[in-house]
Design a protein around this motif. Structure first.
Motif, short mmCIF file in Angstrom:
data_model
loop_
_atom_site.label_atom_id
_atom_site.label_comp_id
_atom_site.label_asym_id
_atom_site.label_seq_id
_atom_site.Cartn_x
_atom_site.Cartn_y
_atom_site.Cartn_z
N LEU A 163 5.75 26.72 -16.05
CA LEU A 163 5.30 26.04 -14.83
C LEU A 163 6.47 25.41 -14.08
CD1 LEU A 163 2.01 24.26 -15.93
CD2 LEU A 163 2.25 26.09 -14.25
N ILE A 164 7.32 24.73 -14.81
CA ILE A 164 8.48 24.08 -14.18
C ILE A 164 9.37 25.15 -13.54
CG2 ILE A 164 10.60 22.77 -14.64
CD1 ILE A 164 8.94 21.36 -16.92
N THR A 165 9.59 26.24 -14.24
CA THR A 165 10.41 27.33 -13.71
C THR A 165 9.82 27.89 -12.43
OG1 THR A 165 11.17 27.90 -15.93
CG2 THR A 165 11.39 29.59 -14.24
N GLU A 166 8.51 28.12 -12.42
CA GLU A 166 7.86 28.67 -11.24
C GLU A 166 7.99 27.73 -10.05
OE1 GLU A 166 3.83 29.91 -11.98
OE2 GLU A 166 4.44 31.14 -13.68
N PHE A 167 7.80 26.45 -10.26
CA PHE A 167 7.87 25.49 -9.16
C PHE A 167 9.30 25.33 -8.64
CE2 PHE A 167 3.85 23.85 -11.06
CZ PHE A 167 3.04 24.16 -9.98
N LEU A 168 10.27 25.38 -9.54
CA LEU A 168 11.66 25.21 -9.10
C LEU A 168 12.22 26.48 -8.47
CD1 LEU A 168 13.17 23.13 -12.03
CD2 LEU A 168 12.44 22.31 -9.78
N SER A 169 11.69 27.63 -8.84
CA SER A 169 12.26 28.89 -8.36
C SER A 169 12.01 29.15 -6.89
CB SER A 169 11.76 30.06 -9.19
OG SER A 169 10.38 30.24 -8.98
N ASP A 170 11.08 28.43 -6.28
CA ASP A 170 10.83 28.66 -4.85
C ASP A 170 11.66 27.73 -3.97
OD1 ASP A 170 9.52 26.26 -5.03
OD2 ASP A 170 7.59 26.99 -4.32
N ALA A 171 12.71 27.14 -4.52
CA ALA A 171 13.60 26.29 -3.73
C ALA A 171 14.28 27.14 -2.65
CB ALA A 171 14.66 25.64 -4.63
N ASP A 172 14.75 26.47 -1.59
CA ASP A 172 15.33 27.16 -0.44
C ASP A 172 16.73 27.71 -0.70
OD1 ASP A 172 13.05 26.56 0.97
OD2 ASP A 172 13.89 24.74 1.85
N PHE A 173 17.26 27.49 -1.86
CA PHE A 173 18.60 27.95 -2.17
C PHE A 173 18.60 28.47 -3.59
CE2 PHE A 173 17.98 23.45 -2.38
CZ PHE A 173 18.21 23.17 -3.71
N ILE A 174 19.65 29.18 -3.94
CA ILE A 174 19.73 29.78 -5.28
C ILE A 174 19.90 28.67 -6.30
CG2 ILE A 174 21.15 31.25 -6.75
CD1 ILE A 174 22.01 32.70 -4.14
N ASN A 175 19.13 28.73 -7.35
CA ASN A 175 19.37 27.81 -8.46
C ASN A 175 19.30 28.59 -9.76
OD1 ASN A 175 16.45 27.95 -8.09
ND2 ASN A 175 16.30 26.32 -9.57
N ASP A 176 20.22 28.26 -10.64
CA ASP A 176 20.22 28.84 -11.98
C ASP A 176 19.54 27.85 -12.90
OD1 ASP A 176 21.60 31.20 -11.31
OD2 ASP A 176 23.48 30.09 -11.31
N LEU A 177 18.53 28.30 -13.58
CA LEU A 177 17.79 27.45 -14.49
C LEU A 177 18.01 27.94 -15.91
CD1 LEU A 177 15.74 25.12 -14.78
CD2 LEU A 177 13.93 26.82 -14.50
N TYR A 178 18.70 27.13 -16.69
CA TYR A 178 18.96 27.45 -18.09
C TYR A 178 17.90 26.74 -18.92
CZ TYR A 178 23.47 28.58 -16.03
OH TYR A 178 24.46 29.10 -15.25
N ILE A 179 17.27 27.45 -19.81
CA ILE A 179 16.21 26.87 -20.62
C ILE A 179 16.62 26.89 -22.09
CG2 ILE A 179 13.79 27.01 -21.31
CD1 ILE A 179 13.29 28.48 -18.63
N GLN A 180 16.53 25.74 -22.71
CA GLN A 180 16.76 25.63 -24.15
C GLN A 180 15.51 25.02 -24.76
OE1 GLN A 180 19.39 26.92 -25.67
NE2 GLN A 180 20.27 27.51 -23.70
N GLN A 181 15.08 25.53 -25.91
CA GLN A 181 13.81 25.12 -26.49
C GLN A 181 13.92 24.04 -27.55
OE1 GLN A 181 12.09 28.86 -27.67
NE2 GLN A 181 11.22 29.18 -25.64
N ASP A 182 15.13 23.63 -27.89
CA ASP A 182 15.27 22.50 -28.81
C ASP A 182 16.57 21.77 -28.52
OD1 ASP A 182 17.47 23.38 -30.62
OD2 ASP A 182 16.04 24.88 -31.29
N GLY A 183 16.67 20.57 -29.09
CA GLY A 183 17.82 19.72 -28.81
C GLY A 183 19.13 20.26 -29.35
N ILE A 184 19.09 20.92 -30.48
CA ILE A 184 20.31 21.48 -31.07
C ILE A 184 20.88 22.56 -30.14
CG2 ILE A 184 21.24 22.81 -33.00
CD1 ILE A 184 19.21 21.29 -34.80
N LYS A 185 20.00 23.48 -29.70
CA LYS A 185 20.46 24.55 -28.81
C LYS A 185 20.94 23.99 -27.47
CE LYS A 185 17.65 28.13 -30.91
NZ LYS A 185 16.45 28.95 -30.81
N ALA A 186 20.30 22.94 -26.99
CA ALA A 186 20.73 22.33 -25.72
C ALA A 186 22.16 21.78 -25.85
CB ALA A 186 19.77 21.21 -25.31
N MET A 187 22.44 21.10 -26.95
CA MET A 187 23.78 20.55 -27.13
C MET A 187 24.80 21.65 -27.38
SD MET A 187 23.52 17.49 -26.29
CE MET A 187 25.29 17.27 -26.47
#
Length: 144
Positions: A23-47
């Motif tokens: 849902l977050i990805t869908e809502f952010l993807s319609d922004a007026d400019f290019i955005n890269d959205l990196y998704i990590q599913q846990d805190g270890i992978k995020a760090m």
């Protein structure tokens, strides 16, 4: 620099719930400019992402959307690591979680969260909240 003047607006989403991430990805993807959205599913992978890919390339996300309830390393631990790291601490971190606990809110602000937003459970309210977040962070805030 105003976000509209950025050629690319990069966001790190740290979210273990696939439905919320979608849902977050869908809502952010319609922004007026290019955005890269990196998704990590846990805190270890995020760090790992921040410490390896970002530091090696000296290319950091413009901000982080961070859930608190994560497997591996919880969101508060991730926030503390980000804000305790000289290279990462400048990245704004928005807490976006289901927790309404005053203790969680206090701990996040004590550890320099940029804001704390409780995820609405109702779909329409969730949609409104994401659109407000998008408008604020992508169109209003000035980021370095």
């Amino acid at each position: 620099m105003n976000s509209k003047s950025l050629k690319s607006f990069d966001i790190l989403l740290v979210e273990d719930n696939p439905a919320d991430a979608r849902l977050i990805t869908e809502f952010l993807s319609d922004a007026d400019f290019i955005n890269d959205l990196y998704i990590q599913q846990d805190g270890i992978k995020a760090m790992e992402f921040l410490n390896q890919q970002c530091k090696q390339n000296n290319y950091y996300p413009n901000f982080v959307i961070l859930d608190l309830n994560l497997p591996g390393k919880n969101g508060l631990e991730v926030l503390k690591e980000i804000k305790g790291d000289i290279d990462l601490k400048k990245i704004p971190v928005m807490i976006f979680t289901t927790s309404t606990a005053e203790e969680d809110i206090k701990k996040c602000y004590d550890n320099h969260a940029s804001c704390y937003i409780t995820k609405p459970l109702d779909f329409d309210d969730f949609t409104k909240t994401i659109n407000l977040i998008k408008d604020f962070w992508l169109n209003t805030v000035k980021l370095p």
